[in-house]
Design a protein around this motif. Structure first.
Motif, PDB file in Angstrom:
ATOM      1  N   THR A  63       0.900  -1.194  -0.283  1.00  0.00           N
ATOM      2  CA  THR A  63       0.110  -0.074   0.021  1.00  0.00           C
ATOM      3  C   THR A  63       0.894   1.214  -0.366  1.00  0.00           C
ATOM      4  O   THR A  63       1.681   1.406   0.827  1.00  0.00           O
ATOM      5  CB  THR A  63      -1.105   0.000   0.967  1.00  0.00           C
ATOM      6  N   ILE A  64       0.313   2.131  -1.066  1.00  0.00           N
ATOM      7  CA  ILE A  64       1.326   3.586  -0.803  1.00  0.00           C
ATOM      8  C   ILE A  64       0.362   4.291  -0.163  1.00  0.00           C
ATOM      9  O   ILE A  64      -0.571   4.545  -0.288  1.00  0.00           O
ATOM     10  CB  ILE A  64       1.493   3.807  -2.250  1.00  0.00           C
ATOM     11  N   VAL A  65       0.865   5.239   0.907  1.00  0.00           N
ATOM     12  CA  VAL A  65       0.456   6.197   1.676  1.00  0.00           C
ATOM     13  C   VAL A  65       0.952   7.351   1.432  1.00  0.00           C
ATOM     14  O   VAL A  65       2.220   7.463   1.479  1.00  0.00           O
ATOM     15  CB  VAL A  65       0.523   5.661   3.174  1.00  0.00           C
ATOM     16  N   GLU A  66       0.080   8.302   1.048  1.00  0.00           N
ATOM     17  CA  GLU A  66       0.593   9.551   0.787  1.00  0.00           C
ATOM     18  C   GLU A  66       0.972  10.656   2.004  1.00  0.00           C
ATOM     19  O   GLU A  66      -0.130  10.427   2.820  1.00  0.00           O
ATOM     20  CB  GLU A  66      -0.299  10.411  -0.373  1.00  0.00           C
ATOM     21  N   GLY A  67       1.902  11.224   2.003  1.00  0.00           N
ATOM     22  CA  GLY A  67       2.424  11.926   3.468  1.00  0.00           C
ATOM     23  C   GLY A  67       3.802  12.585   3.216  1.00  0.00           C
ATOM     24  O   GLY A  67       4.097  12.610   2.072  1.00  0.00           O
ATOM     25  N   ASP A  68       4.078  13.305   4.236  1.00  0.00           N
ATOM     26  CA  ASP A  68       5.371  14.077   4.216  1.00  0.00           C
ATOM     27  C   ASP A  68       5.786  13.904   5.741  1.00  0.00           C
ATOM     28  O   ASP A  68       5.075  14.257   6.598  1.00  0.00           O
ATOM     29  CB  ASP A  68       5.141  15.184   3.878  1.00  0.00           C
ATOM     30  N   ILE A  69       7.023  13.534   6.006  1.00  0.00           N
ATOM     31  CA  ILE A  69       7.544  13.158   7.365  1.00  0.00           C
ATOM     32  C   ILE A  69       7.862  14.626   7.948  1.00  0.00           C
ATOM     33  O   ILE A  69       7.989  14.813   9.224  1.00  0.00           O
ATOM     34  CB  ILE A  69       8.931  12.600   7.520  1.00  0.00           C
ATOM     35  N   THR A  70       7.775  15.795   7.183  1.00  0.00           N
ATOM     36  CA  THR A  70       8.076  17.124   7.843  1.00  0.00           C
ATOM     37  C   THR A  70       6.696  17.653   8.215  1.00  0.00           C
ATOM     38  O   THR A  70       6.853  18.757   8.758  1.00  0.00           O
ATOM     39  CB  THR A  70       8.850  18.112   6.787  1.00  0.00           C
ATOM     40  N   ALA A  95      13.713   7.765   5.330  1.00  0.00           N
ATOM     41  CA  ALA A  95      13.778   9.249   4.636  1.00  0.00           C
ATOM     42  C   ALA A  95      14.623  10.270   5.339  1.00  0.00           C
ATOM     43  O   ALA A  95      14.564  10.707   6.467  1.00  0.00           O
ATOM     44  CB  ALA A  95      12.373   9.787   4.627  1.00  0.00           C
ATOM     45  N   ALA A  96      15.519  11.082   4.355  1.00  0.00           N
ATOM     46  CA  ALA A  96      16.769  11.913   4.751  1.00  0.00           C
ATOM     47  C   ALA A  96      17.072  12.626   3.704  1.00  0.00           C
ATOM     48  O   ALA A  96      17.089  11.969   2.265  1.00  0.00           O
ATOM     49  CB  ALA A  96      17.691  11.258   5.581  1.00  0.00           C
ATOM     50  N   ILE A  97      17.688  13.753   4.250  1.00  0.00           N
ATOM     51  CA  ILE A  97      18.298  14.550   3.094  1.00  0.00           C
ATOM     52  C   ILE A  97      19.849  13.859   3.069  1.00  0.00           C
ATOM     53  O   ILE A  97      20.628  14.257   4.200  1.00  0.00           O
ATOM     54  CB  ILE A  97      18.590  16.063   3.062  1.00  0.00           C
ATOM     55  N   TYR A  98      20.603  13.397   2.076  1.00  0.00           N
ATOM     56  CA  TYR A  98      21.815  12.484   2.091  1.00  0.00           C
ATOM     57  C   TYR A  98      22.888  13.509   1.620  1.00  0.00           C
ATOM     58  O   TYR A  98      24.195  13.128   1.453  1.00  0.00           O
ATOM     59  CB  TYR A  98      21.910  11.153   1.505  1.00  0.00           C
ATOM     60  N   ASP A  99      22.661  14.838   0.907  1.00  0.00           N
ATOM     61  CA  ASP A  99      23.903  15.370   0.273  1.00  0.00           C
ATOM     62  C   ASP A  99      24.696  16.166   1.349  1.00  0.00           C
ATOM     63  O   ASP A  99      24.369  16.968   2.133  1.00  0.00           O
ATOM     64  CB  ASP A  99      22.850  16.662  -0.708  1.00  0.00           C
ATOM     65  N   LEU A 100      25.833  16.134   0.959  1.00  0.00           N
ATOM     66  CA  LEU A 100      26.949  16.575   1.775  1.00  0.00           C
ATOM     67  C   LEU A 100      27.035  18.297   1.816  1.00  0.00           C
ATOM     68  O   LEU A 100      27.468  18.802   2.790  1.00  0.00           O
ATOM     69  CB  LEU A 100      28.388  16.330   1.574  1.00  0.00           C
ATOM     70  N   ALA A 101      26.383  18.533   0.695  1.00  0.00           N
ATOM     71  CA  ALA A 101      26.477  20.072   0.404  1.00  0.00           C
ATOM     72  C   ALA A 101      25.126  20.717   0.842  1.00  0.00           C
ATOM     73  O   ALA A 101      24.972  21.777   0.362  1.00  0.00           O
ATOM     74  CB  ALA A 101      27.001  20.506  -1.053  1.00  0.00           C
ATOM     75  N   VAL A 102      24.274  20.162   1.560  1.00  0.00           N
ATOM     76  CA  VAL A 102      22.914  20.526   1.877  1.00  0.00           C
ATOM     77  C   VAL A 102      22.799  21.924   2.571  1.00  0.00           C
ATOM     78  O   VAL A 102      23.755  21.848   3.611  1.00  0.00           O
ATOM     79  CB  VAL A 102      21.873  19.429   2.336  1.00  0.00           C
ATOM     80  N   ALA A 107      18.260  20.676   5.403  1.00  0.00           N
ATOM     81  CA  ALA A 107      18.764  19.321   6.280  1.00  0.00           C
ATOM     82  C   ALA A 107      18.091  19.513   7.454  1.00  0.00           C
ATOM     83  O   ALA A 107      17.550  18.074   7.986  1.00  0.00           O
ATOM     84  CB  ALA A 107      20.330  19.381   6.363  1.00  0.00           C
ATOM     85  N   TYR A 108      17.928  20.452   8.341  1.00  0.00           N
ATOM     86  CA  TYR A 108      17.250  20.503   9.459  1.00  0.00           C
ATOM     87  C   TYR A 108      15.745  20.036   9.509  1.00  0.00           C
ATOM     88  O   TYR A 108      15.284  19.278  10.211  1.00  0.00           O
ATOM     89  CB  TYR A 108      17.346  21.972  10.228  1.00  0.00           C
ATOM     90  N   LYS A 109      15.186  20.680   8.471  1.00  0.00           N
ATOM     91  CA  LYS A 109      13.767  20.496   8.189  1.00  0.00           C
ATOM     92  C   LYS A 109      13.567  19.031   8.137  1.00  0.00           C
ATOM     93  O   LYS A 109      12.559  18.400   8.657  1.00  0.00           O
ATOM     94  CB  LYS A 109      13.280  21.223   7.042  1.00  0.00           C
ATOM     95  N   VAL A 110      14.177  18.213   6.984  1.00  0.00           N
ATOM     96  CA  VAL A 110      13.889  16.869   6.793  1.00  0.00           C
ATOM     97  C   VAL A 110      14.400  15.919   7.828  1.00  0.00           C
ATOM     98  O   VAL A 110      13.849  15.093   8.386  1.00  0.00           O
ATOM     99  CB  VAL A 110      14.498  16.565   5.576  1.00  0.00           C
ATOM    100  N   ASN A 111      15.871  16.034   8.232  1.00  0.00           N
ATOM    101  CA  ASN A 111      16.566  15.221   9.137  1.00  0.00           C
ATOM    102  C   ASN A 111      16.244  15.286  10.486  1.00  0.00           C
ATOM    103  O   ASN A 111      15.912  13.954  11.312  1.00  0.00           O
ATOM    104  CB  ASN A 111      18.003  15.377   8.896  1.00  0.00           C
ATOM    105  N   VAL A 112      15.946  16.331  11.004  1.00  0.00           N
ATOM    106  CA  VAL A 112      15.692  16.580  12.383  1.00  0.00           C
ATOM    107  C   VAL A 112      13.910  16.633  12.669  1.00  0.00           C
ATOM    108  O   VAL A 112      13.479  15.871  13.474  1.00  0.00           O
ATOM    109  CB  VAL A 112      16.235  17.866  12.764  1.00  0.00           C
ATOM    110  N   THR A 113      13.709  17.562  11.946  1.00  0.00           N
ATOM    111  CA  THR A 113      12.038  17.750  12.378  1.00  0.00           C
ATOM    112  C   THR A 113      11.238  16.740  11.751  1.00  0.00           C
ATOM    113  O   THR A 113      10.484  16.182  12.407  1.00  0.00           O
ATOM    114  CB  THR A 113      11.488  18.900  11.598  1.00  0.00           C
ATOM    115  N   GLY A 114      11.647  16.136  10.699  1.00  0.00           N
ATOM    116  CA  GLY A 114      10.953  14.851  10.109  1.00  0.00           C
ATOM    117  C   GLY A 114      11.345  13.650  10.897  1.00  0.00           C
ATOM    118  O   GLY A 114      10.307  13.079  11.177  1.00  0.00           O
ATOM    119  N   THR A 115      12.542  13.419  11.534  1.00  0.00           N
ATOM    120  CA  THR A 115      12.669  12.237  12.469  1.00  0.00           C
ATOM    121  C   THR A 115      11.736  12.511  13.805  1.00  0.00           C
ATOM    122  O   THR A 115      11.308  11.608  14.207  1.00  0.00           O
ATOM    123  CB  THR A 115      13.968  12.012  12.483  1.00  0.00           C
ATOM    124  N   ASN A 116      11.694  13.776  14.234  1.00  0.00           N
ATOM    125  CA  ASN A 116      11.083  13.884  15.381  1.00  0.00           C
ATOM    126  C   ASN A 116       9.438  13.677  15.265  1.00  0.00           C
ATOM    127  O   ASN A 116       8.684  13.005  16.039  1.00  0.00           O
ATOM    128  CB  ASN A 116      11.113  15.387  15.924  1.00  0.00           C
TER     129      ASN A 116
END
Length: 365
Positions: A63-70, A95-102, A107-116
């Motif tokens: 099943t595909i569930v539409e949404g957004d971790i942020t 789900a995360a931003i993996y780019d070294l130059a981000v 990066a904070y919105k996706v990696n930190v807020t998203g994980t929270n």
């Protein structure tokens, strides 16, 4: 009780490979739910169909569930929450931003807020048996020496915002271990499949390949710096197999694992192996690293060479990851990290086949 597997990070390469491995490990039993950004639905549906066709599972089990971790609550359609609460037993947050130059804000919105937000969602799952979080071994920042799986120490500084935000996110997940059975996965730098060379994008060690390929017209190609640091490269198949095993390993709850190469090579050794395989040459001379960083500070040079300047920070870093805990818990599984040199030929072959395909190349800013 039938298992329900919930994944973020779909249809990303690591996620879709992990779904295959988790289903195979569980004899194709259980339902898969993937959280997908609405604008990725079409691509996600394509990859979903590839997986169910390949494995021969019923379409209703995926099943595909539409949404957004942020977004708080994650789900675009809140009426789906009741169904998921009843069925989800295992969560895999990739789900995360993996780019070294981000940039930091992204990066904070996706990696930190998203994980929270994922953490808060998991806390409300009454049937959750395991929450597997994908971190990175490089949460250590500039710390060097021997680095242990049992440590989560804030370093004096980080090499980039990717490292910093993944550290901050792991701190949040670590705190949740008191409430939820959690396994934290810290991979090294992920490269293509050890047998096929398949990967989704040319970053990490592939920056070296870009550099060498674009300078192959030169009669002599120097190395970049002395190359004394260790670069910890791990093939995707090891990451997938080990994660699928440890996520269901009873003693894995509450543990953090370094999925890293226990015997990594120095940068100079990697550079030499890659040059030999790609160009059948040996490096001659040295470009001082400071000069290399200055050259890569110029956008036209970065774009020509196909190298992010942030990648050079890993050429001199002298940390070594202790992965004793992972090796001990994997010892009865038959799963171990392949030697980099054994996978260099398929890695180079895949690169040469796809180097001119822009879908594989990272956008250099």
């Amino acid at each position: 009780m039938e298992k329900g597997y919930f994944f973020t990070g779909f249809p990303g390469f690591i996620c879709n490979q992990l779904i295959r491995e988790v289903w195979k490990k569980n004899q194709l039993q259980g339902e898969v739910f993937v959280l997908v950004l609405p604008n990725m639905f079409e691509k996600a549906n394509q990859v979903k169909n590839e997986i169910i066709t390949e494995l021969g599972v019923n379409e209703s089990a995926f099943t595909i569930v539409e949404g957004d971790i942020t977004k708080k609550g994650l789900l675009q359609h809140v009426n789906e929450q009741e169904q998921l609460s009843k069925r989800v037993t295992h969560v895999f947050h990739l789900a995360a931003i993996y780019d070294l130059a981000v940039p930091r804000d992204i990066a904070y919105k996706v990696n930190v807020t998203g994980t929270n937000n994922v953490n808060e969602w998991v806390k409300n799952l009454p049937k959750v048996q395991r929450y597997t979080y994908f971190s990175t071994a490089y949460v250590v920042g500039v710390r060097e020496g021997t680095l242990y799986e049992t440590e989560l120490i804030r370093p004096p500084r980080f090499k980039n915002y990717y490292e910093e935000t993944k550290y901050e996110a792991e701190v949040l997940v670590e705190k949740l271990k008191k409430e939820v059975p959690i396994t934290i996965i810290r991979p090294g730098i992920v490269k293509g499949h050890s047998h096929t060379g398949e990967t989704i994008k040319f970053d990490g060690p592939y920056f070296i390949m870009n550099f060498l390929d674009r300078l192959k017209f030169l009669p002599i190609i120097p190395r970049m710096g002395k190359g004394e640091g260790f670069v910890n490269l791990v093939p995707i198949d090891y990451i997938i197999q080990a994660t699928a095993y440890l996520s269901f390993f009873e003693q894995g709850a509450g543990k953090t694992y370094h999925l890293t190469d226990p015997t990594p090579y120095r940068t100079s050794e990697l550079y030499e192996m890659i040059m030999k395989e790609l160009l059948n040459k040996k490096p001659k001379g040295i470009i001082p690293l400071n000069l290399g960083k200055w050259l890569l500070s110029m956008k036209p040079m970065r774009k020509f060479l196909g190298v992010e300047k942030e990648a050079l920070d890993y050429f001199t870093w002298k940390g070594r990851f202790d992965c004793t805990q992972a090796q001990n818990d994997l010892k009865d599984s038959g799963i171990s990290c392949p030697d980099f040199k054994d996978g260099i030929r398929p890695m180079a072959k895949f690169y040469l086949q796809h180097k001119n395909n822009p879908n594989y190349q990272v956008t250099i800013l």
